[in-house]
Motif scaffolding. Structure first.
Motif, PDB file in Angstrom:
ATOM      1  N   THR A  22       0.961  -0.766   0.043  1.00 37.19           N
ATOM      2  CA  THR A  22      -0.141   0.093  -0.273  1.00 37.19           C
ATOM      3  C   THR A  22       1.140   0.922   0.064  1.00 37.19           C
ATOM      4  N   ALA A  23       0.312   2.241   0.197  1.00 36.97           N
ATOM      5  CA  ALA A  23       0.981   3.314  -0.176  1.00 36.97           C
ATOM      6  C   ALA A  23       0.288   4.507   0.930  1.00 36.97           C
ATOM      7  N   THR A  24       1.050   4.886   1.764  1.00 33.74           N
ATOM      8  CA  THR A  24       0.392   5.127   3.076  1.00 33.74           C
ATOM      9  C   THR A  24      -0.139   6.883   2.782  1.00 33.74           C
ATOM     10  N   LYS A  25      -1.153   7.356   3.575  1.00 35.11           N
ATOM     11  CA  LYS A  25      -1.357   9.031   3.537  1.00 35.11           C
ATOM     12  C   LYS A  25      -0.169   9.885   3.404  1.00 35.11           C
ATOM     13  N   VAL A  26       1.243   9.983   3.917  1.00 38.25           N
ATOM     14  CA  VAL A  26       1.775  10.359   4.609  1.00 38.25           C
ATOM     15  C   VAL A  26       3.096  10.742   2.740  1.00 38.25           C
ATOM     16  N   GLU A  27       2.908   8.983   2.011  1.00 34.87           N
ATOM     17  CA  GLU A  27       3.205   8.727   1.069  1.00 34.87           C
ATOM     18  C   GLU A  27       3.075   9.650   0.508  1.00 34.87           C
TER      19      GLU A  27
ATOM     20  N   ASP B 138       0.657  12.443   0.520  1.00 31.52           N
ATOM     21  CA  ASP B 138       0.731  13.538   0.475  1.00 31.52           C
ATOM     22  C   ASP B 138       2.438  14.004  -0.039  1.00 31.52           C
ATOM     23  N   LYS B 139       3.018  13.876   0.339  1.00 34.61           N
ATOM     24  CA  LYS B 139       4.425  13.947   0.234  1.00 34.61           C
ATOM     25  C   LYS B 139       4.841  13.926  -1.977  1.00 34.61           C
ATOM     26  N   ALA B 140       3.748  13.348  -1.727  1.00 29.79           N
ATOM     27  CA  ALA B 140       4.142  12.653  -3.205  1.00 29.79           C
ATOM     28  C   ALA B 140       3.302  14.013  -4.445  1.00 29.79           C
ATOM     29  N   LEU B 141       2.116  14.156  -3.751  1.00 33.27           N
ATOM     30  CA  LEU B 141       1.975  15.403  -4.270  1.00 33.27           C
ATOM     31  C   LEU B 141       2.671  16.731  -4.027  1.00 33.27           C
TER      32      LEU B 141
ATOM     33  N   THR C  16      -1.509   7.246  -5.939  1.00 35.19           N
ATOM     34  CA  THR C  16      -1.408   6.178  -4.753  1.00 35.19           C
ATOM     35  C   THR C  16      -0.721   5.484  -5.879  1.00 35.19           C
ATOM     36  N   ALA C  17      -1.484   4.505  -6.844  1.00 36.82           N
ATOM     37  CA  ALA C  17      -1.045   3.668  -7.400  1.00 36.82           C
ATOM     38  C   ALA C  17       0.775   3.547  -8.046  1.00 36.82           C
ATOM     39  N   GLN C  18       0.630   5.066  -8.508  1.00 34.10           N
ATOM     40  CA  GLN C  18       2.615   5.159  -8.989  1.00 34.10           C
ATOM     41  C   GLN C  18       3.045   5.140  -7.810  1.00 34.10           C
TER      42      GLN C  18
END
Length: 102
Positions: free
Chosen positions: A46-51, A53-56, A89-91
């Motif tokens: 999975t990807a966390t919300k933190v991950e 948010d950081k990508a965004l 998230t998918a990326q």
């Protein structure tokens, strides 16, 4: 929404001639994304919300905009923040190092 997201973020302007190509490309990418997420689910990745948010934030920084400005821009193109976050998230999940996939 994915077609609108592609158009909003790619700089490509749809025309009568290129719209079918854009649609096909976006649908293939979405199919790939669904398959990638199914595979990730098998491996409990999975990807966390933190991950996310950081990508965004990285996307916003790269475009010299705030996250709110990015979301407003894609919203004006008819794309919901949920759709954008799903794609990001998918990326993130698919780019996780190979050791997580074994």
């Amino acid at each position: 929404q994915r077609i609108a997201l592609f158009i909003a973020t790619s700089g490509v302007r749809p025309t009568k001639d290129n719209t079918p190509q854009i649609r096909g490309q976006v649908l293939r990418a979405l199919e790939d994304e669904v398959l990638e997420l199914q595979e990730a689910k098998k491996h409990k990745l999975t990807a966390t919300k933190v991950e996310v948010d950081k990508a965004l934030q990285n996307i916003a920084d790269d475009n010299k905009l705030s996250i709110d400005q990015i979301m407003k821009t894609i919203g004006q193109a008819g794309v919901t923040p949920v759709t954008f976050r799903q794609q990001v998230t998918a990326q993130i999940i698919w780019q996780k190092p190979q050791l997580y996939w074994e």
